[in-house]
Design a protein around this motif. Structure first.
Motif, PDB file in Angstrom:
ATOM      1  N   ALA A 161     -16.908  91.307  -2.599  1.00 41.98           N
ATOM      2  CA  ALA A 161     -17.782  90.734  -3.645  1.00 41.98           C
ATOM      3  C   ALA A 161     -19.245  90.839  -3.223  1.00 41.98           C
ATOM      4  O   ALA A 161     -20.117  91.167  -4.031  1.00 41.98           O
ATOM      5  CB  ALA A 161     -17.397  89.278  -3.899  1.00 41.98           C
ATOM      6  N   ALA A 162     -19.513  90.594  -1.957  1.00 39.59           N
ATOM      7  CA  ALA A 162     -20.893  90.666  -1.454  1.00 39.59           C
ATOM      8  C   ALA A 162     -21.403  92.106  -1.530  1.00 39.59           C
ATOM      9  O   ALA A 162     -22.528  92.361  -1.991  1.00 39.59           O
ATOM     10  CB  ALA A 162     -20.955  90.146  -0.018  1.00 39.59           C
ATOM     11  N   THR A 163     -20.588  93.048  -1.101  1.00 37.43           N
ATOM     12  CA  THR A 163     -20.996  94.461  -1.108  1.00 37.43           C
ATOM     13  C   THR A 163     -21.265  94.928  -2.537  1.00 37.43           C
ATOM     14  O   THR A 163     -22.251  95.634  -2.802  1.00 37.43           O
ATOM     15  CB  THR A 163     -19.885  95.333  -0.464  1.00 37.43           C
ATOM     16  N   ALA A 164     -20.404  94.496  -3.482  1.00 35.46           N
ATOM     17  CA  ALA A 164     -20.568  94.898  -4.883  1.00 35.46           C
ATOM     18  C   ALA A 164     -21.895  94.389  -5.457  1.00 35.46           C
ATOM     19  O   ALA A 164     -22.421  94.944  -6.410  1.00 35.46           O
ATOM     20  CB  ALA A 164     -19.400  94.368  -5.710  1.00 35.46           C
ATOM     21  N   GLN A 165     -22.432  93.349  -4.860  1.00 31.55           N
ATOM     22  CA  GLN A 165     -23.677  92.722  -5.327  1.00 31.55           C
ATOM     23  C   GLN A 165     -24.897  93.282  -4.582  1.00 31.55           C
ATOM     24  O   GLN A 165     -26.003  92.769  -4.712  1.00 31.55           O
ATOM     25  CB  GLN A 165     -23.522  91.219  -5.049  1.00 31.55           C
ATOM     26  N   GLY A 166     -24.688  94.309  -3.731  1.00 31.12           N
ATOM     27  CA  GLY A 166     -25.805  94.888  -2.976  1.00 31.12           C
ATOM     28  C   GLY A 166     -26.175  94.090  -1.745  1.00 31.12           C
ATOM     29  O   GLY A 166     -27.288  94.209  -1.210  1.00 31.12           O
ATOM     30  N   VAL A 225     -23.543  99.466   9.482  1.00 32.96           N
ATOM     31  CA  VAL A 225     -24.954  99.112   9.241  1.00 32.96           C
ATOM     32  C   VAL A 225     -25.119  97.589   9.326  1.00 32.96           C
ATOM     33  O   VAL A 225     -26.010  97.068  10.013  1.00 32.96           O
ATOM     34  CB  VAL A 225     -25.430  99.655   7.864  1.00 32.96           C
ATOM     35  N   ALA A 226     -24.206  96.870   8.640  1.00 30.89           N
ATOM     36  CA  ALA A 226     -24.255  95.405   8.689  1.00 30.89           C
ATOM     37  C   ALA A 226     -24.017  94.923  10.129  1.00 30.89           C
ATOM     38  O   ALA A 226     -24.658  93.976  10.604  1.00 30.89           O
ATOM     39  CB  ALA A 226     -23.201  94.816   7.751  1.00 30.89           C
ATOM     40  N   LEU A 242     -18.091  82.345  -3.698  1.00 30.76           N
ATOM     41  CA  LEU A 242     -17.752  83.019  -4.960  1.00 30.76           C
ATOM     42  C   LEU A 242     -18.161  82.194  -6.183  1.00 30.76           C
ATOM     43  O   LEU A 242     -18.505  81.015  -6.053  1.00 30.76           O
ATOM     44  CB  LEU A 242     -16.241  83.313  -4.988  1.00 30.76           C
ATOM     45  N   GLY A 243     -18.121  82.814  -7.347  1.00 29.22           N
ATOM     46  CA  GLY A 243     -18.422  82.103  -8.597  1.00 29.22           C
ATOM     47  C   GLY A 243     -19.894  82.205  -8.973  1.00 29.22           C
ATOM     48  O   GLY A 243     -20.728  82.633  -8.165  1.00 29.22           O
ATOM     49  N   ASP A 244     -20.187  81.782 -10.201  1.00 30.72           N
ATOM     50  CA  ASP A 244     -21.550  81.921 -10.744  1.00 30.72           C
ATOM     51  C   ASP A 244     -22.587  81.135  -9.952  1.00 30.72           C
ATOM     52  O   ASP A 244     -23.760  81.493  -9.921  1.00 30.72           O
ATOM     53  CB  ASP A 244     -21.581  81.439 -12.210  1.00 30.72           C
ATOM     54  N   GLU A 245     -22.149  80.040  -9.341  1.00 33.60           N
ATOM     55  CA  GLU A 245     -23.079  79.210  -8.566  1.00 33.60           C
ATOM     56  C   GLU A 245     -22.886  79.418  -7.065  1.00 33.60           C
ATOM     57  O   GLU A 245     -23.343  78.614  -6.252  1.00 33.60           O
ATOM     58  CB  GLU A 245     -22.874  77.728  -8.912  1.00 33.60           C
ATOM     59  N   GLY A 246     -22.181  80.473  -6.694  1.00 35.78           N
ATOM     60  CA  GLY A 246     -21.889  80.720  -5.280  1.00 35.78           C
ATOM     61  C   GLY A 246     -23.040  81.402  -4.551  1.00 35.78           C
ATOM     62  O   GLY A 246     -24.005  81.876  -5.175  1.00 35.78           O
ATOM     63  N   LEU A 247     -22.935  81.463  -3.230  1.00 34.18           N
ATOM     64  CA  LEU A 247     -23.988  82.073  -2.410  1.00 34.18           C
ATOM     65  C   LEU A 247     -24.230  83.526  -2.796  1.00 34.18           C
ATOM     66  O   LEU A 247     -25.374  83.981  -2.846  1.00 34.18           O
ATOM     67  CB  LEU A 247     -23.604  81.998  -0.924  1.00 34.18           C
ATOM     68  N   ILE A 248     -23.135  84.252  -3.063  1.00 33.07           N
ATOM     69  CA  ILE A 248     -23.282  85.689  -3.355  1.00 33.07           C
ATOM     70  C   ILE A 248     -24.070  85.900  -4.645  1.00 33.07           C
ATOM     71  O   ILE A 248     -24.970  86.752  -4.709  1.00 33.07           O
ATOM     72  CB  ILE A 248     -21.887  86.364  -3.427  1.00 33.07           C
ATOM     73  N   ALA A 249     -23.754  85.095  -5.673  1.00 29.91           N
ATOM     74  CA  ALA A 249     -24.447  85.252  -6.964  1.00 29.91           C
ATOM     75  C   ALA A 249     -25.929  84.910  -6.850  1.00 29.91           C
ATOM     76  O   ALA A 249     -26.763  85.463  -7.560  1.00 29.91           O
ATOM     77  CB  ALA A 249     -23.782  84.368  -8.018  1.00 29.91           C
ATOM     78  N   LYS A 250     -26.262  84.021  -5.933  1.00 35.81           N
ATOM     79  CA  LYS A 250     -27.642  83.517  -5.870  1.00 35.81           C
ATOM     80  C   LYS A 250     -28.518  84.182  -4.800  1.00 35.81           C
ATOM     81  O   LYS A 250     -29.719  83.910  -4.740  1.00 35.81           O
ATOM     82  CB  LYS A 250     -27.624  81.999  -5.603  1.00 35.81           C
ATOM     83  N   ALA A 251     -27.932  85.006  -3.946  1.00 36.56           N
ATOM     84  CA  ALA A 251     -28.703  85.563  -2.823  1.00 36.56           C
ATOM     85  C   ALA A 251     -29.611  86.709  -3.268  1.00 36.56           C
ATOM     86  O   ALA A 251     -29.318  87.413  -4.237  1.00 36.56           O
ATOM     87  CB  ALA A 251     -27.746  86.061  -1.748  1.00 36.56           C
ATOM     88  N   SER A 252     -30.708  86.912  -2.529  1.00 37.74           N
ATOM     89  CA  SER A 252     -31.592  88.049  -2.821  1.00 37.74           C
ATOM     90  C   SER A 252     -30.964  89.324  -2.259  1.00 37.74           C
ATOM     91  O   SER A 252     -30.269  89.290  -1.233  1.00 37.74           O
ATOM     92  CB  SER A 252     -32.947  87.869  -2.140  1.00 37.74           C
ATOM     93  N   THR A 253     -31.271  90.435  -2.913  1.00 35.19           N
ATOM     94  CA  THR A 253     -30.762  91.744  -2.468  1.00 35.19           C
ATOM     95  C   THR A 253     -31.117  91.959  -0.997  1.00 35.19           C
ATOM     96  O   THR A 253     -32.217  91.620  -0.568  1.00 35.19           O
ATOM     97  CB  THR A 253     -31.416  92.874  -3.294  1.00 35.19           C
ATOM     98  N   GLY A 254     -30.157  92.505  -0.258  1.00 36.01           N
ATOM     99  CA  GLY A 254     -30.420  92.806   1.147  1.00 36.01           C
ATOM    100  C   GLY A 254     -30.041  91.686   2.101  1.00 36.01           C
ATOM    101  O   GLY A 254     -30.057  91.869   3.322  1.00 36.01           O
TER     102      GLY A 254
END
Ligand code: NAD
Length: 295
Positions: free
Chosen positions: A108-113, A142-143, A76-88
């Motif tokens: 949080a991950a789902t909300a980010q696509g 699907v996941a 989580l957070g601005d520097e977290g894995l979710i914020a930095k990962a590529s779509t998909g």
């Protein structure tokens, strides 16, 4: 084949990552402890300098961390894995953590696509090495169908329990039941022994009667009944008391949140807690039998 970033290479994560390399996946690893990466790198994995560096080019990210605070801190957070990962990107967290954190991170991950599964495991270090872990997943179908193909490189039985957090709930339910039947098996065997019965004979009788259960069948807690069980090897783990206590703690926390009655689980936690405090934290959990033996 997937391009996997594997973060957290401790007792479990290390051998799991090795199995993914052996299964033919491209694996990039990261752990806070440099030496933890060596065994996997020696098998052909690449080493990343940071967790975020490990993300580069990865379509699948697997984490195997100690507890919920480590998972939340990393994801989580601005520097977290979710914020930095590529779509998909597909995330699979195989750590055993509280279901609330698993839900929060999954949503949080789902909300980010992104796609996310909580995927805690059943089976210890030996199963991690042998590639025979069971995975209990929470997330969407699907996941799950996508993640299953990668998890098959590390385990045998792979289940979808429900939505985000459901894998963690399945895990704490299973381990709470395991604690209860291990303790019940131990006290029954000791009662028989105190009456002069041979624990081997009593085990055979109960295995063919209504007392039959997994602990009795696969993990007999009485020494010398089952040569391969930790009880016949000075209770060397196996599955440590401190890990069982962690899982029972998660079950108790959840029972408060959901107002569930868990009297047997609560008693099991008390017994394992006092047993642990007597210097048994790192022994196998079947050593609880000693609580029922007179000094
Ligand atoms: P471990 O303590 O051996 O390994 C955890 C690893 O995570 C360590 O190498 C640590 O350096 C690393 N780590 C922590 N924070 C990190 C971060 N921010 N970035 C990168 N690396 C980080 O633990 P383990 O025995 O491998 O267990 C992992 C999880 O699996 C736990 O949740 C545990 O409850 C669960 N589990 C363990 C067993 C078992 O028998 N050991 C069985 C089933 C489930």
């Amino acid at each position: 084949m997937a391009n996997v970033a594997f973060i957290g290479l401790g007792n479990m994560g290390g051998p799991m990552a090795v199995n993914l390399v052996k299964a033919g996946h491209q694996v990039t690893v990261f752990d806070l402890v440099d030496a933890a990466m060596d065994a996997v790198v020696a098998q052909g994995a690449s080493k990343a300098a940071t967790a975020l560096d490990a993300l580069a080019g990865a379509d699948t990210v697997i984490t195997m961390l100690p507890a919920g605070k480590h998972v939340a801190g990393l994801y989580l957070g601005d520097e977290g894995l979710i914020a930095k990962a590529s779509t998909g990107t597909l995330f699979m967290d195989c750590s055993t953590i509280d279901a609330e954190t698993a839900r929060k991170v999954g949503e949080a991950a789902t909300a980010q696509g992104l796609q996310m599964l909580d995927a805690p495991v059943s089976g210890g270090v030996k199963a991690a090495q042998a590639g025979t872990l069971a995975f209990m997943c929470g997330g969407d179908t699907v996941a799950f169908e996508r993640g299953k193909k990668v998890l098959e490189g590390m385990g045998k039985n792979i289940f979808l329990a429900g939505d985000h957090g459901a894998g963690q709930i399945a895990k704490i339910c299973n381990n709470m039941l395991l604690a209860v039947h291990m303790i019940g098996t131990a006290e029954a065997l000791q009662l028989g022994a105190n009456n002069g019965l041979d624990p081997k004979v009593l085990s055979e009788i109960m295995l063919n009667s209504s007392g039959k259960n997994w602990s009795l069948e696969n993990y007999n807690p009485y020494p010398e009944v089952m040569p391969t069980a930790p009880a016949s090897n000075d209770y060397k783990p196996g599955f440590m008391v401190q890990l069982m206590l962690k899982d029972l703690g998660l079950a108790m926390e959840n029972s408060l949140v959901t107002q569930s009655a868990v009297p047997m689980g609560s008693l099991a936690r008390s017994l394992y807690s006092s047993f642990s405090q007597k210097g048994n934290a790192q022994r196998d959990f079947s050593a609880i039998l000693e609580m029922f033996q007179s000094e």
